[in-house]
Design an enzyme around this catalytic site. Structure first.
Site, short mmCIF file in Angstrom:
data_model
loop_
_atom_site.label_atom_id
_atom_site.label_comp_id
_atom_site.label_asym_id
_atom_site.label_seq_id
_atom_site.Cartn_x
_atom_site.Cartn_y
_atom_site.Cartn_z
N GLU A 11 0.78 -1.37 -0.39
CA GLU A 11 0.09 0.00 0.45
C GLU A 11 1.47 1.45 -0.09
O GLU A 11 1.95 0.90 0.72
CB GLU A 11 -0.81 0.19 1.49
N LEU A 39 10.84 6.29 17.50
CA LEU A 39 11.85 6.18 19.07
C LEU A 39 10.84 5.85 20.08
O LEU A 39 11.19 4.10 20.43
CB LEU A 39 12.85 7.44 19.49
N HIS A 40 10.12 5.97 20.69
CA HIS A 40 8.04 5.18 20.64
C HIS A 40 8.79 5.29 22.44
O HIS A 40 7.38 4.95 22.86
CB HIS A 40 7.96 4.20 20.17
N CYS A 83 6.67 -6.45 7.66
CA CYS A 83 7.87 -6.19 7.55
C CYS A 83 7.64 -6.99 8.75
O CYS A 83 7.19 -7.77 9.40
CB CYS A 83 7.07 -4.86 8.42
N CYS A 129 -0.87 6.74 10.11
CA CYS A 129 0.63 5.82 10.80
C CYS A 129 0.04 4.58 11.37
O CYS A 129 -0.34 4.53 12.06
CB CYS A 129 0.86 6.80 11.05
N SER A 147 11.73 7.11 7.12
CA SER A 147 11.78 6.59 8.28
C SER A 147 12.12 5.36 8.54
O SER A 147 11.72 4.22 7.91
CB SER A 147 10.18 6.82 8.48
N GLY A 166 6.72 -1.51 6.03
CA GLY A 166 8.36 -2.80 5.80
C GLY A 166 9.46 -0.95 6.36
O GLY A 166 9.33 0.17 6.85
N GLU A 167 10.06 -1.61 6.79
CA GLU A 167 11.75 -0.90 7.48
C GLU A 167 12.30 -0.80 6.35
O GLU A 167 13.25 -1.92 5.96
CB GLU A 167 11.92 -1.84 8.62
N CYS A 226 1.69 -1.40 15.65
CA CYS A 226 1.35 -1.31 13.66
C CYS A 226 1.18 -2.30 13.63
O CYS A 226 1.49 -3.38 13.22
CB CYS A 226 3.11 -1.55 13.97
N CYS A 238 3.59 8.87 0.43
CA CYS A 238 3.93 7.63 1.42
C CYS A 238 4.29 6.38 1.30
O CYS A 238 3.40 5.72 0.11
CB CYS A 238 2.73 7.69 2.92
N CYS A 242 7.18 -4.11 15.44
CA CYS A 242 6.53 -3.28 16.87
C CYS A 242 5.08 -3.42 17.01
O CYS A 242 3.79 -3.41 15.99
CB CYS A 242 5.96 -2.23 15.73
N ASN A 291 -3.56 5.61 16.06
CA ASN A 291 -4.66 5.16 15.61
C ASN A 291 -4.96 3.98 15.76
O ASN A 291 -4.41 3.38 15.42
CB ASN A 291 -4.47 5.61 14.02
S1 SF4 Z 1 6.23 0.86 12.70
FE1 SF4 Z 1 7.57 0.25 11.19
S2 SF4 Z 1 9.35 -1.11 11.83
FE2 SF4 Z 1 7.95 -1.45 13.34
S3 SF4 Z 1 6.86 -2.72 12.46
FE3 SF4 Z 1 5.48 -1.78 11.11
S4 SF4 Z 1 6.31 -1.17 9.41
FE4 SF4 Z 1 7.79 -2.19 10.74
#
Ligand code: SF4
Length: 368
Positions: A104, A229-230, A124, A347, A205, A173-174, A131, A117, A128, A304
């Site tokens: 997406e 960071l979070h 991924c 996000c 990011s 993805g990272e 996410c 974006c 996290c 979210n």
């Molecule tokens: S926040 Fe980014 S790095 Fe973490 S699981 Fe989601 S997509 Fe992957």
């Protein structure tokens, strides 16, 4: 060396997608074909500035060259399977890849900006805790052309509604986990004969993989960095961003300090606020201490919420109180609402619908 045919996953691919080549690689390929290097600039202009759909349309190239290019390379457009429009103007696109995987991307209009974006992986691996892409798991890395290809495909959808002005690698993805393809894509994005984006208008990011950050700095591309960071402590970040167990905060922040930031630019730290988890006044104070001395700003992002995610969004009062602590400590801290919440484009919400349908079976318990 650029090869006209590749063997991948046991299949012989007859040709290579030309959008997966940097200008230097295309020049090299042309030389191998007995052509002049400057043709690469012409081909880039046709692909990215005039967005032609075939080599045949590249009318200032000799016919024989157009023919050889078509024999060796493909020139494909990613196919859009679905488009959703948010009430706030954001648009989410579901792309179908050749192997059946889906990704997406999101277009976010904002005054004089149009931000795209982009995704760098299908799914991924980093899981996290807040996410949806992480819940989806890792499917595969995108090839460079699949990252780049999202831009012309989105631009085509925009048509007369404007041009994409900014790029953020914040989709699925990272990016640094798919390092080679991401860097190649960044080179094509910033190539002046190609997409010609200023690095100032591109933000990568990342959760911050220290060795990859160091390498990225050495590439000298100069894109903006947003570090996810979070959490202000290793204990908490270990749970929210599991890769922290391998690369703790000390290592991450050392890599951030060493990143060669261009003058007058700042790092961005992204901080998703989760009710009662990382949004306490003490967390804000610890965060302020942690980032001391870094040229940075902080993006605070209220969660979210989604049924698959075991966290809540903090109240407005808690959000503002957290922000105030950072302001009091001299930080620029913006409280940013994600766009496209109603179409799951905000996000941390990117996750293909087909996969989501199976999610409840795979739901994991965090903090268990
Ligand atoms: S926040 Fe980014 S790095 Fe973490 S699981 Fe989601 S997509 Fe992957």
């Amino acid at each position: 060396m650029v090869q006209a045919a590749r063997v991948e996953r046991g299949m012989v691919r007859p040709s290579l997608e030309v959008k997966g080549l940097t200008r230097a690689e295309l020049e090299h390929a042309l030389q191998e074909m007995g052509e002049l290097r400057y043709r690469a600039a012409q081909i880039f202009q046709w692909i990215y500035k005039r967005q032609v759909g075939s080599f045949e349309d590249m009318s200032n190239l000799p016919k024989a060259l157009r023919h050889s290019l078509a024999e060796r390379f493909t020139l494909k457009l990613l196919s859009v399977l679905q488009e959703d429009r948010s009430r706030d103007g954001a648009r989410k696109f579901l792309f179908g890849l050749e192997d059946g995987k889906q990704i997406e991307s999101v277009l976010i209009p904002d005054e004089d900006r149009m931000t795209a974006c982009l995704s760098t992986q299908a799914g991924c691996a980093l899981a996290c805790a807040f996410c949806l892409t992480g819940v989806m798991g890792f499917q595969r890395h995108l090839e460079a052309w699949e990252i780049i290809g999202q831009i012309p495909a989105l631009q085509e959808r925009l048509q007369s509604e404007g041009r994409i002005t900014h790029l953020v690698l914040m989709g699925m993805g990272e990016p640094l986990h798919n390092y080679e393809a991401t860097v190649k894509a960044l080179r094509v994005m910033t190539e002046k004969e190609g997409l010609a984006f200023s690095p100032r208008r591109i933000t990568l990011s990342t959760v911050g993989l220290p060795k990859a950050l160091e390498k990225l700095g050495e590439e000298g591309i100069g894109v903006n960095l947003a570090i996810s960071l979070h959490a202000p402590t290793d204990d908490l970040r270990d749970q929210l961003v599991p890769i922290n167990r391998r690369y703790p905060l000390k290592e991450l922040l050392e890599a951030c300090r060493a990143y060669p930031l261009p003058p007058r630019r700042r790092l961005t730290f992204e901080y998703v606020l989760l009710d009662g988890v990382n949004d306490r006044i003490e967390d804000a104070k610890e965060l302020a201490v942690l980032l001391q001395g870094l040229r940075c700003k902080i993006n605070l992002i209220p969660l979210n919420e989604a049924p698959e995610i075991p966290f809540k969004r903090p109240s407005r009062e808690r959000l503002l109180a957290f922000q105030q602590v950072l302001h009091d400590q001299g930080y620029t801290a913006t409280l940013r609402e994600s766009r496209g919440w109603d179409i799951s484009a905000a996000c941390g919400m990117l996750n293909t619908e087909a996969v989501r349908k199976g999610l409840f079976r795979n739901k994991r318990a965090f903090f268990s």
